[in-house]
Design a protein around this motif. Sequence first.
Motif, mmCIF file in Angstrom:
data_model
loop_
_atom_site.group_PDB
_atom_site.id
_atom_site.type_symbol
_atom_site.label_atom_id
_atom_site.label_comp_id
_atom_site.label_asym_id
_atom_site.label_seq_id
_atom_site.Cartn_x
_atom_site.Cartn_y
_atom_site.Cartn_z
ATOM 1 N N SER A 43 1.091 -1.030 -0.082
ATOM 2 C CA SER A 43 0.052 0.081 -0.006
ATOM 3 C C SER A 43 1.215 1.280 -0.034
ATOM 4 O O SER A 43 1.858 1.267 0.463
ATOM 5 C CB SER A 43 -1.149 0.099 1.393
ATOM 6 N N GLU A 103 1.330 4.036 2.234
ATOM 7 C CA GLU A 103 1.727 4.067 3.258
ATOM 8 C C GLU A 103 3.335 3.331 3.592
ATOM 9 O O GLU A 103 3.977 3.915 3.941
ATOM 10 C CB GLU A 103 1.138 3.999 4.398
ATOM 11 N N GLU A 104 3.344 2.515 2.608
ATOM 12 C CA GLU A 104 4.780 1.697 3.121
ATOM 13 C C GLU A 104 5.611 1.891 1.693
ATOM 14 O O GLU A 104 7.507 2.160 2.208
ATOM 15 C CB GLU A 104 4.619 -0.143 2.771
ATOM 16 N N ASN A 144 7.151 4.840 3.552
ATOM 17 C CA ASN A 144 8.033 4.548 4.163
ATOM 18 C C ASN A 144 9.600 4.097 3.843
ATOM 19 O O ASN A 144 10.321 3.985 4.309
ATOM 20 C CB ASN A 144 7.318 3.123 5.270
ATOM 21 N N ASN A 185 5.645 12.473 7.537
ATOM 22 C CA ASN A 185 5.577 11.517 8.572
ATOM 23 C C ASN A 185 3.862 11.771 8.279
ATOM 24 O O ASN A 185 3.054 10.784 8.715
ATOM 25 C CB ASN A 185 5.936 11.303 10.002
ATOM 26 N N LEU A 211 2.842 10.424 5.195
ATOM 27 C CA LEU A 211 2.165 8.714 5.585
ATOM 28 C C LEU A 211 1.139 8.721 6.149
ATOM 29 O O LEU A 211 0.375 7.798 5.361
ATOM 30 C CB LEU A 211 3.136 8.406 6.378
ATOM 31 N N GLU A 212 0.833 9.265 7.079
ATOM 32 C CA GLU A 212 -0.526 9.787 8.094
ATOM 33 C C GLU A 212 -1.680 9.198 6.895
ATOM 34 O O GLU A 212 -2.700 8.863 6.682
ATOM 35 C CB GLU A 212 -0.907 10.172 8.887
ATOM 36 N N ILE A 250 -2.880 7.089 4.646
ATOM 37 C CA ILE A 250 -3.545 5.504 4.883
ATOM 38 C C ILE A 250 -4.167 4.965 4.590
ATOM 39 O O ILE A 250 -4.936 3.772 4.060
ATOM 40 C CB ILE A 250 -3.201 5.182 6.657
ATOM 41 N N SER A 251 -5.571 6.009 4.598
ATOM 42 C CA SER A 251 -7.639 5.400 3.997
ATOM 43 C C SER A 251 -7.034 5.549 2.388
ATOM 44 O O SER A 251 -8.088 5.004 1.771
ATOM 45 C CB SER A 251 -8.095 6.709 4.343
ATOM 46 N N LEU A 276 -6.275 1.631 2.080
ATOM 47 C CA LEU A 276 -7.664 0.915 2.479
ATOM 48 C C LEU A 276 -8.177 1.225 1.537
ATOM 49 O O LEU A 276 -9.170 -0.064 0.801
ATOM 50 C CB LEU A 276 -8.055 1.552 3.642
#
Lengths: 133, 336
Positions: B43, B45-46, B49, B71, B74-75, B78-79, B82
């Motif tokens: 995904s 966010e990875e 990262n 960071n 990155l947050e 996340i959505s 998903l």
Amino acid sequence: MNFQTCVNIQKEWDIVGARQLGRDRAKEIGFGTVDQARIATAISELARNIYLYAGTGKICFEMMNDINQKGLLVIATDNGPGIKDISQVMEDGYTTSGGLGAGLPGVKRLMDEFDIISDPGKGTEIRAIKWVR
Amino acid sequence: MRNLKLDIDNYRNLLKQYIKFLDENALYQAEQFSKLSIQHNISPEEIINVHIQALKELYPDLPKEVDYSLNFLLETMISYGLAYQEMQSLREQQLELKSEISVAANMQQTLLSTEKPNIKGVDIGAISVPANQMNGDYYHFVSDNQQSIGVAIADVIGKGIPAALAMSMIKYSMDSFSESQRNPCSILENLNRVVERNVDQGMFITMFYGLYNLNSETFSYASAGHEPGLFYHASTNEFREIKTKGLVLGVSKDTTYQQYEIEISHGDMIILLTDGVTECRVGNRFIEREEVLEVIKKYIHLPAQEAVEQVYKHFERLQGFQLRDDFTLIIIRKNV
Ligand SMILES: Nc1ncnc2c1ncn2[C@@H]1O[C@H](COP(=O)(O)OP(=O)(O)O)[C@@H](O)[C@H]1O
Ligand SMILES: [Mg+2]
């Protein structure tokens, strides 16, 4: 050292408090940034559901210490209306947010273990665990 | 690239190369990296990262504000991750559904299959194509002997699976009627009762039933609100609409149907269709019935089966190869 820390959810602002506490616990346990962010998002979803559908409830955290792994247990409890058809709620695409991927199926994806106990009229308890990789 | 997930070295090298030379090749490699990541369900966010890790290794003295801001990014991702996973899983479900429906569609074809009667002196063409996988149109021939041909054509208002299920019911009811009930009007009256009893309110079926008697050279018919067909009179070289009255099936249990009869002479034709033919849409415009007639006229010199196929091809192309409604067309011609 299986103590719980909890945040009461009463107003929208409390969602932020729950995220913060969850993230702090996750950091302590040793989760990396990505997993911290995932845990925080899962907490958001659970806390928002309490705020929206049950009115009040609480989010608690417990550190898990298995023989070979560490993890964080998130417990969301409320005495709200409960969820009648859990299977339906867990179907992708069912959430009112439609297509945002969030909601309870999203929580299940973000975490490693996921369980719901709910009795209509009595309330809902959702437990979710994330393990440190 | 099995261990792509951990392939931060590769990413770091690409990043380094790009920052140094602004080189297109690194960007091309990045594109490949991103495609592979998608394939491996990694995904966003990875990826971010990995980017953060690589950047920190390349520039250990990065200002902490940059670190924080990454960071933050990155947050934010996340959505997206998903939503992307949800879409993947919905896509898999869709494929499953599709294959289930195609099994059902095959089954429907077997259940509703009908054989064109092969009778000397009569040339018959028939085609029925569903807009989606399941067909809500239906046609059926009955011919127990060489003296008569029964022909049914029906259309469920509505499309898709419910329509197809309703059609199977029609077919099996018709099979169960006895010889004495083979009049077009009594067939429709019987079917009307079956539909009224068994089908949801709000689902209606239109149907035309005709009985071609070769001995008396007559065609008797009745219609339950079905799209009017056409007669071709060879002696006058004229097409005429088959005018009928009759309520659609399933509205009221006591509906009666009027039966009509005409003579069929050498060269005459009976043309039956569903509204998928006449209400064929081109862009936002419905075509006119006259246009349909023009197209039919264009191919009518061909053997009946070829003619219906050519007419279908014409409208298929006219609609940009995407039928809006199920399409059924039957031509019956007296050759001797
Ligand atoms: N704690 C709860 N108490 C009662 N009902 C809930 C609770 N959490 C979720 N639900 C029900 O489950 C449904 C799905 O929730 P969710 O997956 O979070 O999606 P969304 O909140 O976007 O609708 C909600 O619409 C609600 O009806
Ligand atoms: Mg929700």
